[in-house]
Every structure is written in C-alpha cells, then in structure tokens.
Design a protein around this motif. Sequence first.
Motif, short mmCIF file in Angstrom:
data_model
loop_
_atom_site.label_atom_id
_atom_site.label_comp_id
_atom_site.label_asym_id
_atom_site.label_seq_id
_atom_site.Cartn_x
_atom_site.Cartn_y
_atom_site.Cartn_z
N ASP A 1 44.96 36.61 53.68
CA ASP A 1 44.43 36.48 52.65
C ASP A 1 43.20 34.84 52.02
O ASP A 1 42.58 35.33 50.85
CB ASP A 1 46.00 34.84 51.76
N ALA A 2 43.30 34.42 53.24
CA ALA A 2 41.52 33.56 52.23
C ALA A 2 40.96 34.60 52.89
O ALA A 2 39.42 33.56 52.45
CB ALA A 2 41.92 32.44 53.40
N GLY A 3 40.30 35.60 53.54
CA GLY A 3 39.35 36.07 54.04
C GLY A 3 38.79 36.17 54.97
O GLY A 3 37.80 36.28 55.28
N THR A 4 39.13 34.76 56.26
CA THR A 4 38.52 34.68 57.71
C THR A 4 39.43 35.96 57.94
O THR A 4 38.79 35.48 59.03
CB THR A 4 38.74 33.20 57.24
N LEU A 5 39.98 36.20 58.40
CA LEU A 5 40.41 37.59 59.09
C LEU A 5 40.73 38.88 58.74
O LEU A 5 41.06 38.79 58.03
CB LEU A 5 42.09 36.52 59.49
#
Length: 346
Positions: A295-299
């Motif tokens: 959701d945070a865009g880090t994965l």
Amino acid sequence: MQLEILGWTPSLAAAFEAVASPSSIPARLVRIEGKRALASTAFGERFVDFPSRLRRGEGVAVVGDWVSLAAADSARVEHVLPRQTVLARRAAGRRVRRQLLAANVDVVFVVSSLDADFSERRLERYLTVVHDGGARPVILLTKAGPCDDPAPLLARARAVAPGVDVHAIDVLAGIGPNAPRAHLAPGRTAVLVGSSGVGKSTLLNHLMGQDLMLTGAVRQSDGLGQHTTSHRELFVLPQGGVVIDTPGLRELAPWADEDALEETFADVEALAAHCRFANCAHEHEPGCAVLEAVDAGTLDPARLAAFVSLRHELQLTGVQRHEQRRRDRSFAKLARGVQRLKRGRR
C-alpha cells in the motif's frame, strides 16, 4: 588427470573409502547415455555401465555425481557418493516426482537474455530451485550488445534477487566477457541453466576457448531462441574449474521446501517479521506489514503475488508428494503380497 581438478575433496574421499572395495576407483559422471555413462577418472575418461537401480526412481544418477567404479568388473558403477548439492525440479507430467538436473555444483549460472526471454517471475523460480539445492546462484543477462539500455533490466533483476550477483554480458560483443570467470576456480563446479537460445552454448564456447557446442539463431517471429544443447555434459575448463551445460528448460516447476522462499524472497520475509500474526499469509490479514508495504509503494504487488503463488504451489506439491509416497507404499505392499501368494502355490 588429478581428481582435485574435477572437485574431489577430503569429504568425498572419506565417503568413497566407506563403500569402496579393494579394486574400486572414484570417478565423476561426465555424460549419461541410457544404460551407460562417460566418467572421468584419474586415469582418463571411460564409458561405464549402470545398474538399473541407478537409471530410474529417486536413486537415479546424474551428471556431476561422484561414483565408485568396480574397475575389475568392466567399469561398472557400484555406488553414488553422497551429494554436496543438487539442482532439481518437478518433472513434467502427471506423476509427482523429482527430476535431477545436476549434482555437486558450487555455482549455478542462471542465464537469461536481455530480450523477450527476460522475466522476473522466471528468475524467482530458478532462484528458489538453486537455494533449495544448496548452491550459490549468479544471474547472467546475456545479449547486452543489441540491447539499447541494459540498466533498467539489470535493476529489475537485482530487485528480485537480493544478495545475488547480477551481470550483463555479451561475449561476442566483448561486454563483461570475464564476469563468469570471476566465479570459477580449479575444483569448483558451475552449471548453466536457462531457456533455449539465451546464449548458454555461446558462453560455454567462450569459457572453453573453442567452439565445442553448436549455437542457434533467434527466431525473428517471436524473439525466442532455438534448442542447441540436447543433453547434459560436464566440461573441464582450460583455466580451471568445471562447467555443466544443460538443455534449455521450457518450464520450471520447483521441487523445493517452503524454506527455500526465505532466501529468494528475503525482502518479503524481512517485512513479514513485523506482521501482527506469526502465521500471517500476507493475503488479507489485519496488521500485515507486507500488505502495508504494498500500500505504501515500497513493495511491488507483483512481487508479493509471485511469493504467494509460489508458496501455494510448493504447499500443493508437498501434499502431492506425500500422497504419491503413500500410493507407492501401497502398491509395493500389494506387489509383495502377490509374490508371496505365487510362492505359496508352487
């Protein structure tokens, strides 16, 4: 030839002494041809015969195996020595069984080309197989010459291969030609794996310093390579080291335990350590640190989807392996009963 050049070690010598007869000699399997194999010994290469128990089933011998030979008995293989590492996949077909690709390898060169063959998902599958077998993977991205900018694909490969060396090479164009040699040394064994037409045979010819293997052109219709290698074979490199060449694989169904995913998906596992539940499946659970990273865009969500899919596949294979062993035991028990009945009627 000194056996140490082929990878002979004190632990192998101890294993050989435990099973060898006075006339036995150690050897390493170079190529397998049906009921016989070409083996390399301290006295040179020779063809040896196989007992049927080493040609099928779980006890099958494979290129790279160290064996003891009954030299006085027409060079017959007596025993396969304990393997240090293996490279195996789930065999094609309905029956759930393991297919060994090579044995006793230190380095696995996972070869993919910088064209239509490149796939992060395929790289993840190869890495899972390699990690499970105990060898060290190295990714070689070939055909860097015709590629306008290899950097983006290099970055994508490194993103799905944490801790793994990744090289862009093109031995014909002189790009990174010595990168594979940095992972080779006398007594070390490498194996080349990858799809057809990615340049494994070209790379082997370069390492050997001569054209041993035919190379095939890439089809213009789909950008995919054509088969050139039809069998597995072990080669001793002039500068030291051993390389096993393998045919291209159309599919790679891993034969591995779930633990192998811990290394292949080390980034996902690091996030999973912070999940609320120890048995979090990373699919819909509350407090899932992995889903939060997506959701945070880090994965990358595709990376998580690949992890979940491979885990389910390995779990299903594990269940099928258990069921297959149960059926095999039941069949063996039935066969023994039939044999006892026949003997009773005599």
